[in-house]
Design a protein around this motif. Structure first.
Motif, short mmCIF file in Angstrom:
data_model
loop_
_atom_site.label_atom_id
_atom_site.label_comp_id
_atom_site.label_asym_id
_atom_site.label_seq_id
_atom_site.Cartn_x
_atom_site.Cartn_y
_atom_site.Cartn_z
N ASP A 87 33.49 28.80 40.60
CA ASP A 87 32.93 27.74 41.43
C ASP A 87 34.00 26.68 41.67
N GLY A 88 35.25 27.08 41.44
CA GLY A 88 36.36 26.16 41.65
C GLY A 88 36.68 25.34 40.41
N LYS A 89 35.73 25.23 39.51
CA LYS A 89 35.98 24.48 38.27
C LYS A 89 36.03 25.42 37.09
N ASN A 90 35.20 26.39 37.12
CA ASN A 90 35.12 27.35 36.02
C ASN A 90 35.37 28.73 36.56
N MET A 91 35.85 29.57 35.68
CA MET A 91 36.11 30.94 36.13
C MET A 91 35.68 31.95 35.08
N LEU A 92 34.94 32.92 35.53
CA LEU A 92 34.56 34.03 34.66
C LEU A 92 35.12 35.29 35.29
N THR A 93 35.58 36.18 34.48
CA THR A 93 35.96 37.47 35.05
C THR A 93 35.17 38.57 34.33
N CYS A 94 34.75 39.50 35.12
CA CYS A 94 33.96 40.59 34.56
C CYS A 94 34.75 41.87 34.77
N ASN A 95 35.28 42.40 33.71
CA ASN A 95 36.14 43.59 33.87
C ASN A 95 35.70 44.74 32.99
N GLN A 96 34.43 44.76 32.67
CA GLN A 96 33.97 45.91 31.91
C GLN A 96 34.09 47.15 32.77
#
Ligand SMILES: NC(=O)C1=CN([C@@H]2O[C@H](COP(=O)(O)OP(=O)(O)OC[C@H]3O[C@@H](n4cnc5c(N)ncnc54)[C@H](OP(=O)(O)O)[C@@H]3O)[C@@H](O)[C@H]2O)[C@@H](O)CC1
Ligand SMILES: Nc1ncnc2c1ncn2[C@@H]1O[C@H](COP(=O)(O)OP(=O)(O)OP(=O)(O)O)[C@@H](O)[C@H]1O
Length: 615
Positions: free
Chosen positions: A522-531
């Motif tokens: 969201d421009g402030k936080n970042m999650l990455t999903c790489n399962q």
């Protein structure tokens, strides 16, 4: 004495006649006449009633006989005055037949009872009492005040059996037996007066009222107990969650020894590819800000560092977001009605593309929405309908009043997915744009995918800054959007940085950049999903994601604010949906390998959902 709840309080005429037949027998009357204590006689009476198929306790029989006697004596007295009074006693004739030979004896017994005053519920004392009552005048005063008075109610309070548990009526005192000592027998007896004017029916009515009150109390207490139990479980759950988060924090601390944002070796699971977007290790949680909150805390500088976490199944970091997703998932309960867990709308489906809206709509249902509406063009509708009877299909998207037709449904929709199979025809895009504008006014979460993103690339303002908007571009769509916003070619070496920049440019809109690893920001936080996902790139997997996300977004935005522990609900929803999609893709791919299709992936939704969110 325990009143069996299966026995009715009221006696049927047939039962009463059977009782009178037995009670009126010569042997029974003799036994009652000759005995001061009569419980064994009523036990026999009850047993014989039982043989006739009437299930009554000895006490019930005794009380019923008393009531009949009272009615009889009252009627008899009244009858002396107007000759009609005996009609008030339904069993007058039977009683008359039985008691006519005893009335003299009973009158004589009054004197003996006055002297004896035994506390047991003897038959003769009852007759005395009944006669006294029959002589009470309208003011409730008894003309036989010199005789001791006994109430006719059992000496112990009558418990009420409710749902297999016994409880007592709250106002027991009014039902307890009053036995004044002989020495005080000439004093006015208040409790007697209180009941003297009440018929047995009235008292039974009162007793029934109290029983119902007791039952209500029981259910109220039971409800309170269940609520307390729920609360306890919830507290336990959040304690466990906090422990997990703290553990996660400790592990992170171990793998990233230095908190300095620059020039520090990054853990392998958090790749940093651009030094201008440094990774910030979240500060350790404290009492006011538990780790989960600080981890996702906002940064005021728009282009400032993002707080990034990379998750894959099996890591503690993954474990700290999935529980947040779980918290937003509504419980399955019989208390709800159809639609409450989600009414999702899909804007898409045209002559060329009928599969995409179907995939999105059916995925929404499989994830847990109750109703899935597809708003498509006229010619796409019969095709989409034919895929599944479970979808509600509106052939309105290319109609003359498309916007008005769809707007009618907006108050009923919990979230909207715009774009799957929408096509790029000018008129359809215009209608889609207007629907987005009107949905924003209602605060409906809007997921924009596929051709909906084509529209956004042309007119970003349609969704820019709307905090309940989520964009789900594939790389091509992302590039288009990026270039439309930044007016320069995308630097494809750093997807995360570019994703963050695009999100910021779109007013901190949540963005899911799909690919080998899904980037959510969201421009402030970042999650990455790489399962692990699927080795197959068949078309329609993005539709599965957008349909699912429609449901997760509704759940996340309608959850209490503390469910996501301060994290942006869009991020929670997006993480839930991408994790689920990848899990489905993986499961299907393991089963079908090269022949895996999107339909196979959709078939995996329920087991993947269970594995991720209900295990
Ligand atoms: N069964 C149905 O009804 C389905 C209908 N669908 C619907 O079709 C509509 C159009 O959607 P779309 O995806 O074909 O259009 P768009 O995004 O312009 O891509 C066009 C080109 O971009 C490229 N490209 C794509 N991804 C890339 C990547 N990750 N990385 C790099 N390049 C990538 C690729 O170019 P190529 O490699 O072929 O040269 C591709 O051909 C839309 O409404 C959608 O919902 C689909 O949902 C599928 C199932
Ligand atoms: N290389 C990849 N490896 C594993 N999973 C992937 C890969 N690329 C995409 N996915 C997953 O597949 C899903 C759909 O992504 P995809 O890029 O295929 O979307 P799309 O092109 O918009 O799909 P659609 O065909 O529906 O238009 C995403 O959830 C993503 O996680």
């Amino acid at each position: 004495m325990l009143v069996n709840a299966t026995r009715g309080f009221l006696w049927s005429d047939m039962e009463t006649r059977a009782l009178l037949n037995i009670w009126g027998e010569h042997d029974v009357q003799t036994a009652l006449d000759g005995n001061f204590r009569n419980s064994h006689v009523y036990r026999d009476v009850a047993n014989r009633l039982c043989e006739l198929g009437f299930d009554r306790t000895p006490d019930q029989c005794r009380i019923r006989v008393k009531s009949l006697k009272r009615q009889y004596f009252q009627a008899k007295e009244g009858s002396r005055k107007n000759g009609q009074y005996h009609k008030m006693c339904k069993f007058y004739d039977e009683m008359e037949r039985i008691l006519s030979n005893r009335s003299l004896l009973e009158r004589q017994d009054i004197d003996s009872v006055a002297v004896g005053g035994d506390e047991t519920m003897d038959e003769d004392a009852e007759s005395t009492e009944l006669l006294q009552e029959a002589h009470m005048d309208g003011s409730g005063e008894c003309s036989f005040m010199e005789h001791p008075v006994k109430t006719e109610y059992p000496s112990c309070p009558i418990p009420v059996t409710v749902g297999g548990m016994s409880s007592f009526p709250t106002k027991q005192s009014s039902l307890t037996k009053t036995n004044p000592p002989a020495a005080t027998s000439s004093r006015p007896r208040r409790s007697k007066k209180r009941f003297a004017n009440m018929s047995l029916e009235k008292l039974m009515e009162k007793f029934l009222e109290q029983s119902m009150e007791a039952e209500d109390n029981f259910y109220r207490l039971e409800e309170q107990r269940l609520q307390a139990e729920d609360k306890r479980r919830e507290e336990e759950h959040s304690r466990e969650l906090q422990m997990l988060q703290m553990l996660g924090q400790i592990f992170t601390g171990i793998s990233t020894p230095s908190p300095a944002p620059q020039a520090t070796p990054q853990p392998s699971c958090i790749p940093q590819t651009n030094p201008t977007v440094p990774l910030t290790r979240p500060p350790c949680g404290n009492r006011n800000h538990p780790p989960a909150l600080t981890e996702f805390a906002s940064h005021s500088q728009p282009a400032g560092p993002v707080i990034e976490r990379s998750f894959s199944l099996g890591t503690t970091a993954m474990d700290s977001v999935i529980p947040l997703v779980r918290k937003t998932i509504p419980p399955l309960t019989s208390k709800k009605h159809k639609g409450q867990d989600g009414r999702i709308g899909i804007i898409g489906g045209c002559q060329e593309y009928t599969g995409a809206p179907f995939f999105a709509a059916i995925s929404a249902l499989k994830v847990g929405a109750d109703l899935s509406h597809v708003f498509c063009t006229k010619d796409a509708a019969p095709v989409i309908k034919s895929y599944s009877p479970e979808l509600i299909v509106h052939p309105v998207l290319d109609g003359p009043n498309a916007v008005e037709e769809i707007e009618k449904w907006l108050p009923r929709l919990h979230s909207l997915v715009v774009g799957p199979g929408l096509g790029r025809e000018e008129m359809l895009l215009k209608n889609a744009k207007e629907i987005i504008e009107r949905s924003k006014l209602r605060g409906i979460p809007i997921i924009i995918d596929a051709d909906g993103l084509w529209l956004v690339a042309k007119e970003p303002s349609v969704i820019q800054g709307y905090q309940r908007g989520i964009l789900t571009p594939n790389f091509m769509e992302f590039t288009r959007l990026y270039e439309a916003m930044h007016h320069e070619p995308l630097d494809s070496t750093d997807h995360k940085r570019s994703a963050q920049q695009l999100s910021i440019a779109m007013g901190h809109l949540t963005l899911v950049l799909k690919g080998e690893e899904d980037i959510i920001t969201d421009g402030k936080n970042m999650l990455t999903c790489n399962q692990e996902g699927s080795g197959r790139r068949c078309g329609g997997q993005g539709d599965l994601l957008s349909g699912s996300l429609g449901v997760f977004a509704h759940w996340a935005f309608s959850s209490p604010p503390d469910a996501a522990k301060g994290m942006n609900p869009s991020l929670v929803a997006a993480f839930g949906a991408t994790s689920l999609t990848r899990q489905c893709n993986r499961q299907a791919f393991h089963k079908h390998s090269r022949s895996t299709t999107t339909s196979d992936m959709i078939q995996e939704i329920s087991s993947a959902f269970k594995k991720l969110f209900e295990s």
